[in-house]
Design a protein around this motif. Sequence first.
Motif, PDB file in Angstrom:
ATOM      1  N   THR A 119      11.615  -4.111 -10.230  1.00  0.00           N
ATOM      2  CA  THR A 119      10.666  -3.495 -10.924  1.00  0.00           C
ATOM      3  C   THR A 119       9.575  -3.285 -10.256  1.00  0.00           C
ATOM      4  O   THR A 119       8.995  -3.796  -9.206  1.00  0.00           O
ATOM      5  CB  THR A 119      10.475  -4.810 -11.952  1.00  0.00           C
ATOM      6  N   HIS A 120       8.793  -2.047 -10.724  1.00  0.00           N
ATOM      7  CA  HIS A 120       7.739  -1.482 -10.072  1.00  0.00           C
ATOM      8  C   HIS A 120       6.894  -1.440 -11.090  1.00  0.00           C
ATOM      9  O   HIS A 120       6.886  -0.894 -11.995  1.00  0.00           O
ATOM     10  CB  HIS A 120       8.139  -0.081  -9.516  1.00  0.00           C
ATOM     11  N   VAL A 121       5.483  -1.829 -10.565  1.00  0.00           N
ATOM     12  CA  VAL A 121       4.313  -1.663 -11.328  1.00  0.00           C
ATOM     13  C   VAL A 121       2.985  -1.000 -10.340  1.00  0.00           C
ATOM     14  O   VAL A 121       2.810  -1.609  -9.186  1.00  0.00           O
ATOM     15  CB  VAL A 121       3.558  -2.868 -11.972  1.00  0.00           C
ATOM     16  N   HIS A 122       2.357  -0.141 -10.878  1.00  0.00           N
ATOM     17  CA  HIS A 122       1.418   0.653 -10.115  1.00  0.00           C
ATOM     18  C   HIS A 122       0.162  -0.038 -10.495  1.00  0.00           C
ATOM     19  O   HIS A 122      -0.486  -0.139 -11.481  1.00  0.00           O
ATOM     20  CB  HIS A 122       1.008   2.189 -10.450  1.00  0.00           C
ATOM     21  N   LEU A 123      -0.278  -0.851  -9.561  1.00  0.00           N
ATOM     22  CA  LEU A 123      -1.467  -2.011  -9.789  1.00  0.00           C
ATOM     23  C   LEU A 123      -2.731  -1.165  -9.637  1.00  0.00           C
ATOM     24  O   LEU A 123      -3.606  -1.357 -10.481  1.00  0.00           O
ATOM     25  CB  LEU A 123      -1.569  -2.885  -8.530  1.00  0.00           C
ATOM     26  N   ASP A 170       1.070  -0.983   0.000  1.00  0.00           N
ATOM     27  CA  ASP A 170       0.037   0.056   0.059  1.00  0.00           C
ATOM     28  C   ASP A 170       0.817   1.174   0.067  1.00  0.00           C
ATOM     29  O   ASP A 170       1.483   1.357   0.963  1.00  0.00           O
ATOM     30  CB  ASP A 170      -0.938  -0.122   1.186  1.00  0.00           C
ATOM     31  N   HIS A 171       0.930   1.881  -1.032  1.00  0.00           N
ATOM     32  CA  HIS A 171       2.017   3.034  -1.267  1.00  0.00           C
ATOM     33  C   HIS A 171       1.404   4.291  -0.259  1.00  0.00           C
ATOM     34  O   HIS A 171       2.350   5.201  -0.375  1.00  0.00           O
ATOM     35  CB  HIS A 171       2.484   3.310  -2.434  1.00  0.00           C
ATOM     36  N   HIS A 172       0.152   4.376  -0.049  1.00  0.00           N
ATOM     37  CA  HIS A 172      -0.307   5.241   1.019  1.00  0.00           C
ATOM     38  C   HIS A 172       0.023   5.128   2.223  1.00  0.00           C
ATOM     39  O   HIS A 172       0.184   6.060   2.976  1.00  0.00           O
ATOM     40  CB  HIS A 172      -1.974   5.478   0.929  1.00  0.00           C
ATOM     41  N   HIS A 225      -2.225   0.327  -4.749  1.00  0.00           N
ATOM     42  CA  HIS A 225      -1.234  -0.432  -4.307  1.00  0.00           C
ATOM     43  C   HIS A 225      -0.181  -0.586  -5.596  1.00  0.00           C
ATOM     44  O   HIS A 225      -0.344  -0.384  -6.577  1.00  0.00           O
ATOM     45  CB  HIS A 225      -2.219  -1.901  -4.560  1.00  0.00           C
ATOM     46  N   CYS A 226       0.966  -1.144  -4.995  1.00  0.00           N
ATOM     47  CA  CYS A 226       1.886  -1.141  -5.891  1.00  0.00           C
ATOM     48  C   CYS A 226       2.409  -2.606  -5.955  1.00  0.00           C
ATOM     49  O   CYS A 226       2.392  -3.322  -4.836  1.00  0.00           O
ATOM     50  CB  CYS A 226       3.321  -0.342  -5.316  1.00  0.00           C
ATOM     51  N   LEU A 227       3.017  -3.132  -6.993  1.00  0.00           N
ATOM     52  CA  LEU A 227       3.657  -4.448  -7.155  1.00  0.00           C
ATOM     53  C   LEU A 227       4.946  -4.204  -7.379  1.00  0.00           C
ATOM     54  O   LEU A 227       5.374  -3.198  -8.325  1.00  0.00           O
ATOM     55  CB  LEU A 227       3.173  -5.256  -8.353  1.00  0.00           C
TER      56      LEU A 227
HETATM   57 NI    NI Z   1       3.177   2.515  -7.786  1.00  0.00          NI
END
Ligand code: NI
Length: 136
Positions: free
Chosen positions: A86-90, A61-63, A94-96
């Motif tokens: 590697t970063h993905v904005h889900l 949870d990027h918050h 949420h981020c993966l």
């Molecule tokens: Ni992200």
Amino acid sequence: MLIRTGISLDSELLRRFDRVICKRGYKNRSEAIRDLVRDYAVAEDVEEDRTVVGTLTLVYDHHRPKLSAQLLAVQHHAQALVLAATHVHLDRKHCLEVVLMKGRSSQVRRIADQILTLRGVKHGKLVLTTRGKGLA
Ligand code: NI
């Protein structure tokens, strides 16, 4: 060099094995058994604290206050082990992230645990692997 060998198995166990490997798409028993043996070799490399590569997949949870900074701090601190991330904005919240590491299995596990136990990390898994003979 390829060596042929025979094994004795209980018929019921063999039927079950054949059913499972067929479902998974193996064309023959040999290939399935080779994969099982390789899995044993990798497990031994991990157990013996040999050099392994690890991929840590996590959703967070990027918050969550400070979490992104903490994730970066752990990775910078372990920069000798971290090969890439590697970063993905889900979605909005949420981020993966997939973190690739290389080092002794105990070191890679320690970093993975440091990351997975941060507050705000929702789920994650570490996969350790080798070529089955350790890595230099
Ligand atoms: Ni992200």
